[in-house]
Design an enzyme around this catalytic site. Structure first.
Site, PDB file in Angstrom:
ATOM      1  CG  ASP A   8      66.410-109.318 -80.303  1.00 34.05           C
ATOM      2  OD1 ASP A   8      67.640-109.638 -80.203  1.00 34.05           O
ATOM      3  OD2 ASP A   8      65.552-110.177 -80.682  1.00 34.05           O
ATOM      4  CG  ASP A  10      68.591-113.624 -84.373  1.00 34.42           C
ATOM      5  OD1 ASP A  10      68.781-113.540 -85.699  1.00 34.42           O
ATOM      6  OD2 ASP A  10      69.423-113.671 -83.542  1.00 34.42           O
ATOM      7  CB  SER A 117      73.004-113.430 -83.231  1.00 34.52           C
ATOM      8  OG  SER A 117      73.740-114.047 -84.378  1.00 34.52           O
ATOM      9  CG  ASN A 119      75.990-115.994 -87.267  1.00 33.90           C
ATOM     10  OD1 ASN A 119      77.045-116.039 -88.033  1.00 33.90           O
ATOM     11  ND2 ASN A 119      75.524-116.893 -86.172  1.00 33.90           N
ATOM     12  CG  ASP A 171      62.086-112.166 -80.596  1.00 33.81           C
ATOM     13  OD1 ASP A 171      62.921-111.719 -80.319  1.00 33.81           O
ATOM     14  OD2 ASP A 171      61.834-113.291 -81.262  1.00 33.81           O
TER      15      ASP A 171
HETATM   16  C1  G6P Z   1      70.119-114.540 -80.681  1.00 30.41           C
HETATM   17  C2  G6P Z   1      69.020-115.490 -80.717  1.00 30.41           C
HETATM   18  C3  G6P Z   1      69.333-116.635 -80.087  1.00 30.41           C
HETATM   19  C4  G6P Z   1      70.681-117.150 -80.407  1.00 30.41           C
HETATM   20  C5  G6P Z   1      71.726-115.982 -79.994  1.00 30.41           C
HETATM   21  C6  G6P Z   1      73.052-116.415 -80.448  1.00 30.41           C
HETATM   22  O1  G6P Z   1      69.817-114.018 -79.055  1.00 30.41           O
HETATM   23  O2  G6P Z   1      67.408-115.070 -80.434  1.00 30.41           O
HETATM   24  O3  G6P Z   1      68.375-117.607 -80.736  1.00 30.41           O
HETATM   25  O4  G6P Z   1      71.136-118.402 -79.922  1.00 30.41           O
HETATM   26  O5  G6P Z   1      71.306-114.805 -80.620  1.00 30.41           O
HETATM   27  O6  G6P Z   1      73.267-116.603 -81.846  1.00 30.41           O
HETATM   28  P1  G6P Z   1      74.671-116.858 -82.804  1.00 30.41           P
HETATM   29  O7  G6P Z   1      74.385-116.560 -83.988  1.00 30.41           O
HETATM   30  O8  G6P Z   1      75.866-116.139 -82.163  1.00 30.41           O
HETATM   31  O9  G6P Z   1      74.575-118.231 -82.369  1.00 30.41           O
HETATM   32 MG    MG Z   2      65.040-112.183 -80.718  1.00 30.40          MG
END
Ligand code: G6P
Ligand code: MG
Length: 218
Positions: A8, A10, A117, A119, A171
């Site tokens: 993972d 983040d 994510s 991002n 996490d």
């Molecule tokens: C990860 C993070 C989340 C987040 C998700 C989407 O899973 O743990 O907190 O909401 O990614 O991320 P994004 O950058 O696409 O909004």
């Molecule tokens: Mg995470």
């Protein structure tokens, strides 16, 4: 034998989980909904729109916004998040992760990224880790988010490995469930309470040691 590690991003590779929390907390505050860290555990690993839906449900505002308004709210959160991650540098790689990546390389164990994510690739680039990751699952191609095992199964497939040959590192509570359902050995980073379903857990990334993880996974 373990031949792949699926990470993972983040909260595992870098502390961007904190930026997600700040951006959601500010967006929710603007809607009159107060978020705390306990509730935030439920947002970790959850896609952008699913996170917004959970926040609105938490604030009893589920029926107050239509799809277009929700898109705008999710966009607003992402705009703030994207601003926050512009400052990310290689110094933001969490303790122990660079060593772990080096040990994995030396052991010939391949690395995949399984982050929900959109991002994720940008952050990996900012951290200077792009070249170290063998494959990245594109979250836009998934039908189901964590805790569904799909993202981890996809990662194993992209590594050309069976799930049982992989270790997953997370996490998020939803992430540990996803790893377990994928049939991988799950390693959690976090509190004992949040990581209660992990096959093995540590409280900080600097405790992630390849030899110890491999010993426990075999
Ligand atoms: C990860 C993070 C989340 C987040 C998700 C989407 O899973 O743990 O907190 O909401 O990614 O991320 P994004 O950058 O696409 O909004
Ligand atoms: Mg995470």
């Amino acid at each position: 034998a373990i031949k792949g590690f699926v990470f993972d991003l983040d909260g595992v590779i870098t502390d961007s989980a904190e930026y997600h929390y700040i951006a959601w907390k500010n967006l929710a505050a603007g809607l009159g909904i107060e978020l705390d860290r306990a509730f935030n555990e439920q947002l970790k690993g959850i896609s952008r729109m699913d996170s917004l839906n959970r926040i609105l449900a938490y604030g009893n505002q589920s029926d107050m916004y239509d799809a277009a308004q929700k898109e705008a709210l999710a966009q607003k959160k992402n705009d703030e998040y994207v601003k926050l991650i512009q400052q990310v540098t290689p110094a933001d790689i969490l303790p122990g992760i660079s060593e772990l990546f080096a040990d994995l390389k030396a052991a010939g164990i391949r690395i995949a990224l399984a982050s929900a994510s959109k991002n994720g690739p940008f952050i990996l680039e900012r951290l200077g880790l792009m070249a170290q990751v063998d494959t990245i699952v594109d979250p836009a191609e998934l039908a189901n988010g964590k805790p569904d095992p799909e993202i981890f199964l996809k990662a194993a497939e992209q590594l050309n490995l069976a799930p049982a040959e992989c270790v997953g590192v997370e996490d998020a509570e939803a992430g540990i469930e996803a790893i377990n359902r994928a049939g991988m050995f799950s390693v959690g980073v976090g509190t004992k309470e949040a990581m209660k379903d992990a096959d093995y857990y540590v409280t900080s990334t600097q405790e992630l040691k390849l030899s110890e993880i491999l010993r426990r996974a075999s």
